[in-house]
Scaffold this active site. Structure first.
Site, PDB file in Angstrom:
ATOM      1  N   HIS A  11      24.342 -13.243  25.788  1.00 35.16           N
ATOM      2  CA  HIS A  11      23.798 -12.145  25.057  1.00 35.16           C
ATOM      3  C   HIS A  11      24.143 -12.108  23.479  1.00 35.16           C
ATOM      4  O   HIS A  11      24.516 -10.990  23.211  1.00 35.16           O
ATOM      5  CB  HIS A  11      22.498 -11.966  25.480  1.00 35.16           C
ATOM      6  CG  HIS A  11      21.518 -11.104  24.470  1.00 35.16           C
ATOM      7  ND1 HIS A  11      20.831  -9.561  25.300  1.00 35.16           N
ATOM      8  CD2 HIS A  11      19.928 -12.524  23.960  1.00 35.16           C
ATOM      9  CE1 HIS A  11      19.226  -9.889  24.708  1.00 35.16           C
ATOM     10  NE2 HIS A  11      19.171 -11.277  23.788  1.00 35.16           N
ATOM     11  N   GLU A  38      24.528 -16.852  23.281  1.00 31.73           N
ATOM     12  CA  GLU A  38      22.898 -17.104  22.664  1.00 31.73           C
ATOM     13  C   GLU A  38      23.184 -15.961  21.639  1.00 31.73           C
ATOM     14  O   GLU A  38      23.373 -15.396  21.078  1.00 31.73           O
ATOM     15  CB  GLU A  38      22.573 -16.379  24.093  1.00 31.73           C
ATOM     16  CG  GLU A  38      20.306 -16.641  23.521  1.00 31.73           C
ATOM     17  CD  GLU A  38      19.977 -15.295  22.799  1.00 31.73           C
ATOM     18  OE1 GLU A  38      19.083 -15.435  22.219  1.00 31.73           O
ATOM     19  OE2 GLU A  38      20.946 -14.168  22.002  1.00 31.73           O
ATOM     20  N   ASP A  40      20.739 -15.505  17.348  1.00 32.95           N
ATOM     21  CA  ASP A  40      19.545 -15.423  16.672  1.00 32.95           C
ATOM     22  C   ASP A  40      20.086 -16.344  15.289  1.00 32.95           C
ATOM     23  O   ASP A  40      20.884 -15.162  14.291  1.00 32.95           O
ATOM     24  CB  ASP A  40      19.448 -14.266  16.057  1.00 32.95           C
ATOM     25  CG  ASP A  40      18.450 -13.682  18.311  1.00 32.95           C
ATOM     26  OD1 ASP A  40      17.698 -14.578  18.892  1.00 32.95           O
ATOM     27  OD2 ASP A  40      19.033 -12.838  18.363  1.00 32.95           O
ATOM     28  N   HIS A  53      18.454 -10.719  14.099  1.00 34.58           N
ATOM     29  CA  HIS A  53      17.565 -10.963  15.391  1.00 34.58           C
ATOM     30  C   HIS A  53      16.325 -10.561  14.622  1.00 34.58           C
ATOM     31  O   HIS A  53      15.652 -11.189  14.470  1.00 34.58           O
ATOM     32  CB  HIS A  53      17.770 -10.276  16.282  1.00 34.58           C
ATOM     33  CG  HIS A  53      16.679 -10.441  17.492  1.00 34.58           C
ATOM     34  ND1 HIS A  53      15.514  -9.020  17.069  1.00 34.58           N
ATOM     35  CD2 HIS A  53      17.075 -10.787  18.764  1.00 34.58           C
ATOM     36  CE1 HIS A  53      15.038  -8.888  18.031  1.00 34.58           C
ATOM     37  NE2 HIS A  53      15.890  -9.640  19.027  1.00 34.58           N
ATOM     38  N   GLU A 113      18.714 -19.368  18.914  1.00 30.24           N
ATOM     39  CA  GLU A 113      18.055 -19.761  19.361  1.00 30.24           C
ATOM     40  C   GLU A 113      17.374 -19.125  17.737  1.00 30.24           C
ATOM     41  O   GLU A 113      17.575 -18.211  16.856  1.00 30.24           O
ATOM     42  CB  GLU A 113      17.826 -18.231  20.177  1.00 30.24           C
ATOM     43  CG  GLU A 113      15.726 -17.712  19.732  1.00 30.24           C
ATOM     44  CD  GLU A 113      15.855 -16.667  19.944  1.00 30.24           C
ATOM     45  OE1 GLU A 113      16.186 -15.492  21.088  1.00 30.24           O
ATOM     46  OE2 GLU A 113      14.196 -16.190  19.981  1.00 30.24           O
TER      47      GLU A 113
HETATM   48  O1  G3P Z   1      16.686 -16.180  23.490  1.00 27.89           O
HETATM   49  C1  G3P Z   1      16.750 -15.346  24.819  1.00 27.89           C
HETATM   50  C2  G3P Z   1      16.813 -13.758  23.809  1.00 27.89           C
HETATM   51  O2  G3P Z   1      17.462 -13.649  23.904  1.00 27.89           O
HETATM   52  C3  G3P Z   1      15.007 -13.992  23.651  1.00 27.89           C
HETATM   53  O3  G3P Z   1      14.616 -12.712  23.347  1.00 27.89           O
HETATM   54  O4  G3P Z   1      14.612 -10.341  21.607  1.00 27.89           O
HETATM   55  O5  G3P Z   1      16.761 -11.418  23.052  1.00 27.89           O
HETATM   56  O6  G3P Z   1      15.974 -12.570  20.841  1.00 27.89           O
HETATM   57  P1  G3P Z   1      15.575 -12.062  22.249  1.00 27.89           P
HETATM   58 CA    CA Z   2      17.666 -14.120  21.054  1.00 26.39          CA
END
Ligand code: G3P
Ligand code: CA
Length: 242
Positions: A11, A38, A40, A53, A113
């Protein structure tokens, strides 16, 4: 579709062990053996896709204000690592292009994402899909595009329909399946607390894979995989083996 993706994704690069959404985090996640990341993505004021993010700079850089209020040339001068710890001071905000090059050279996969700044949903979805198509052209495994924004994901679908998509949900609405199918998604991507064995079975019956975020407890990971989960996204790259 065939599912060439590993069961565990790191993440934001390496969870909380390194500054999120930086190349330093990807390197650390990779050092724990993670093959897929993953992260953003959003647009700078002048249309450069970058990793961040929040819609504002304040939490994860030494800047302040809205990301969309700055050209990338200004954002590139910010420190996106010092907020985390001194060892990462000076770590820059990476562009999607820089991260793609690093991932591809190092044989790693991506879950992009699409995290648009407010009001830029369609623009960001289309830009991310078109750039991902170009950056991953000829790659063995395409990136998965995901978003909480159906507007962004729909724009991504129109721009590059061949790229796999996953719709993100915190809580699952009653019509989650129809909404995933309407966007031609390959996967449901849900907060792990919203998932049950029945939801995973329903998704599979409809031809969808299921991804869970953000699973940081090994025991919970085991329970979800026992229910047939296809992949999880974790901060705990040190506790959950890839
Ligand atoms: O992609 C899944 C997760 O990352 C979504 O929540 O707030 O961590 O971007 P967040
Ligand atoms: Ca994310």
């Amino acid at each position: 579709m065939s599912w060439p993706y590993p069961p565990k994704l790191a993440h934001r690069g390496a969870g909380k062990l390194a500054p999120e959404n930086t190349l330093a985090a990807m390197r650390l996640g990779a050092s724990f053996g993670y093959a897929m990341f993953e992260f953003d993505v959003k647009l700078s004021g002048d249309g450069v896709l970058l990793l961040m993010h929040d819609a504002t700079l304040d939490r994860t850089t030494d800047g302040t204000g809205r990301v969309a209020g700055f050209a990338f040339g200004e954002l590139a001068r910010l420190d996106a690592g010092g907020w985390h710890s001194a060892a990462y001071a000076g770590e820059p905000i990476p562009t999607l292009a820089q991260v793609a090059r690093w991932l591809l050279r190092n044989g790693r996969m991506a879950n992009i994402e699409i995290k648009p700044c407010p009001g830029r949903e369609a623009e960001t979805g289309a830009a991310a899909a078109l750039e991902a198509r170009q950056l991953w052209q000829g790659a063995a495994v395409p990136p998965i595009l995901s978003s909480f924004s159906e507007t962004a994901l729909d724009a991504a679908r129109r721009a590059a329909p061949e790229l796999p998509r996953a719709l993100l949900f915190g809580e699952l609405p009653g019509d989650w399946l129809q909404r995933c199918l309407a966007l031609g998604c390959v996967a449901l991507d849900a907060h792990h607390a919203a998932l049950t064995e029945a939801v995973i079975a329903d998704a599979h019956r409809a031809g969808l894979r299921v991804i869970a975020y953000t699973v940081n407890e090994p025991a919970r990971a085991g329970e979800l995989f026992g229910w047939g989960l296809d992949a999880l996204i974790t901060d705990a790259v040190d506790l959950i083996a890839p």
